[in-house]
Design a protein around this motif. Structure first.
Motif, PDB file in Angstrom:
ATOM      1  N   ARG A  93      -2.777  41.128  -3.368  1.00  0.00           N
ATOM      2  CA  ARG A  93      -2.861  41.259  -1.642  1.00  0.00           C
ATOM      3  C   ARG A  93      -3.413  39.817  -1.352  1.00  0.00           C
ATOM      4  O   ARG A  93      -2.881  39.445  -0.284  1.00  0.00           O
ATOM      5  N   VAL A  96      -0.065  37.668  -1.192  1.00  0.00           N
ATOM      6  CA  VAL A  96       0.508  38.202  -0.093  1.00  0.00           C
ATOM      7  C   VAL A  96      -0.161  37.550   1.156  1.00  0.00           C
ATOM      8  O   VAL A  96       0.961  36.897   1.876  1.00  0.00           O
ATOM      9  N   ASN A  97      -1.246  37.697   1.323  1.00  0.00           N
ATOM     10  CA  ASN A  97      -1.899  36.895   2.324  1.00  0.00           C
ATOM     11  C   ASN A  97      -1.524  35.267   2.355  1.00  0.00           C
ATOM     12  O   ASN A  97      -1.426  34.821   3.359  1.00  0.00           O
ATOM     13  N   ALA A 100       3.150  35.241   2.092  1.00  0.00           N
ATOM     14  CA  ALA A 100       3.885  35.980   3.083  1.00  0.00           C
ATOM     15  C   ALA A 100       3.655  35.340   4.432  1.00  0.00           C
ATOM     16  O   ALA A 100       2.690  35.813   5.049  1.00  0.00           O
ATOM     17  N   SER A 101       4.469  34.683   5.250  1.00  0.00           N
ATOM     18  CA  SER A 101       4.064  34.086   6.480  1.00  0.00           C
ATOM     19  C   SER A 101       4.192  34.792   7.877  1.00  0.00           C
ATOM     20  O   SER A 101       3.920  34.809   8.663  1.00  0.00           O
ATOM     21  N   ARG A 103       4.088  38.570   9.578  1.00  0.00           N
ATOM     22  CA  ARG A 103       3.242  39.880   9.723  1.00  0.00           C
ATOM     23  C   ARG A 103       4.051  41.033   9.071  1.00  0.00           C
ATOM     24  O   ARG A 103       3.247  41.837   8.318  1.00  0.00           O
ATOM     25  N   THR A 105       6.475  41.205   7.163  1.00  0.00           N
ATOM     26  CA  THR A 105       6.625  41.151   5.414  1.00  0.00           C
ATOM     27  C   THR A 105       5.250  41.359   4.824  1.00  0.00           C
ATOM     28  O   THR A 105       5.292  42.017   4.034  1.00  0.00           O
ATOM     29  N   ARG A 106       4.050  40.691   5.372  1.00  0.00           N
ATOM     30  CA  ARG A 106       3.069  41.153   4.637  1.00  0.00           C
ATOM     31  C   ARG A 106       2.638  42.803   4.927  1.00  0.00           C
ATOM     32  O   ARG A 106       2.209  43.181   3.763  1.00  0.00           O
ATOM     33  N   LYS A 110       1.810  44.753   1.526  1.00  0.00           N
ATOM     34  CA  LYS A 110       0.674  45.384   1.289  1.00  0.00           C
ATOM     35  C   LYS A 110       0.636  47.084   1.125  1.00  0.00           C
ATOM     36  O   LYS A 110       0.148  47.467   0.468  1.00  0.00           O
TER      37      LYS A 110
END
Lengths: 150, 144
Positions: A93, A96-97, A100-101, A103, A105-106, A110
Motif C-alpha cells: 500500500r 502504491v501510494n 501510482a499517480s 487516484r 489506479t491507486r 489498493k
C-alpha cells in the motif's frame, strides 16, 4: 495588507488533529512490531523446513501432516500467515501510494490488495485448522507414519 | 548556499563536479540503497507469499495434488530461486531491524551508515551458512 512571517526556527504547535484514531501512526507501529515477530517466526520456519533434516527434499504431504498434527505449528503458521499478509499488504500500500499517480489506479490497486489479503488469510486459516493429516482413502505411502499406526 | 564545502560544486555553478551528491545528502548513499533494497526485497517476498499460501492450500485438496506441485519445485532452477528468496528475506529482516533502531534508538540515526554495513555483514554470514546446506539438498535430490 501586511503578512506576519514567523522566524523560521520558531517552535510551532501542530494544528489539533481531528478527533479519531491516527491509523497511519498505528500502521507505522504495526510494521515495526509485526516485523520483529516475523523475524523470529520466519527464521524458525526456514530453519525447520529448509535447513534441519533433509531440508527441501523432505517437504511433501506427509511432512506437512506431521507438522500440522501439532497445535504448536498450527498456531505458529497461522500467526505467521496473518502477520506476514498484513505486513506485506501494508508495505505494498505504501508503494502504491508512492508510485501510482492517478487516484483511480491507486483505488484499483489498493482494492486488489485488500481483496487478496482477505481471501488468502481466510483460505490459509481454514486450511491450517480444517486440515486432516490422514485423509480417508489416500495411499498410505503418501501419509505421515502415524496414520497407519491406528 | 549556506553550506561551505570544498570540491562539491564548481565556483559559481550549481552543477556537482563529483559523480554523486556529497555532504549531508542522503541521495546516492547507503541510506538510499538500503531503502531501495528494502522495497525490492519486500515486493519479491510479498508476491512469493501469495503463491506460497496457494500452493500450501493444496494439502486441503489431495496429498497427490500437493506432492505434484512440490515435485515441480524440486529442481536446480527453483533451488536457486529459493536461495534468492532466502537472501531477500534475510536482507529485509536485518535491514528492518536497522530501521527500527534508527527510529527508536537515540543514536540510531548517527550510526545508520555503520548499521548498513553490519546488515551486509550479517547477511553474508547467514547466506554462507544457508547456501551450501540448501544447494547440497537441491542437487542431491537429482537422480532420485
Amino acid at each position: 495588507m501586511s503578512t506576519t512571517i514567523e522566524a523560521p526556527r520558531s517552535p510551532y504547535s501542530r494544528a489539533p488533529r481531528s478527533r479519531g484514531v491516527n491509523w497511519e501512526k498505528w500502521g507505522w507501529m504495526y510494521m515495526r512490531a509485526s516485523g520483529l515477530v516475523l523475524v523470529v517466526l520466519i527464521f524458525g520456519h526456514l530453519i525447520v523446513n529448509l535447513v534441519l533434516g533433509d531440508g527441501i527434499k523432505a517437504i511433501d504431504f506427509a511432512f506437512v501432516g506431521g507438522k500440522w498434527s501439532n497445535p504448536f505449528w498450527q498456531v505458529w503458521d497461522c500467526l505467521m500467515l496473518w502477520l506476514a499478509m498484513i505486513h506485506g499488504a501494508n508495505g505494498m500500500r505504501t508503494l502504491v501510494n508512492d508510485y501510482a499517480s492517478h487516484r483511480t489506479t491507486r483505488g484499483i490497486l489498493k482494492g486488489a490488495l485488500l481483496f487478496s489479503v482477505i481471501v488468502l488469510i481466510t483460505l490459509g486459516t481454514l486450511v491450517i485448522f480444517t486440515f486432516d493429516p490422514c485423509p480417508a482413502g489416500a495411499p498410505a505411502d503418501l501419509l505421515a507414519s502415524f496414520c497407519s499406526a491406528s | 548556499m549556506s553550506r561551505t564545502e570544498t570540491g562539491t560544486h564548481a565556483p559559481g555553478s550549481l552543477a556537482p563536479t563529483g559523480k554523486r551528491p556529497q555532504g549531508t545528502l542522503y541521495r546516492g548513499r547507503e541510506g538510499m540503497w538500503s531503502w531501495v533494497l528494502h522495497r525490492i526485497t519486500g515486493i519479491a517476498i510479498f508476491f512469493f507469499l501469495l503463491v506460497h499460501i496457494l500452493d500450501t492450500a493444496l494439502v486441503r485438496v489431495a496429498p497427490e495434488a500437493y506432492n505434484a506441485v512440490m515435485s515441480t519445485y524440486k529442481n536446480p532452477i527453483m533451488g536457486l530461486g529459493e536461495t534468492a528468496l532466502v537472501g531477500a528475506i534475510a536482507f529485509h529482516a536485518y535491514n528492518g531491524i536497522r530501521i527500527i533502531l534508527i527510529d527508536f534508538w537515540t543514536k540510531g540515526p548517527k550510526y545508520q551508515k555503520v548499521m548498513f554495513y553490519v546488515v551486509i555483514g550479517l547477511w553474508v554470514v547467514t547466506m554462507a551458512g544457508f547456501v551450501p546446506r540448501h544447494l547440497i539438498n537441491v542437487f542431491s535430490e537429482m537422480g532420485h
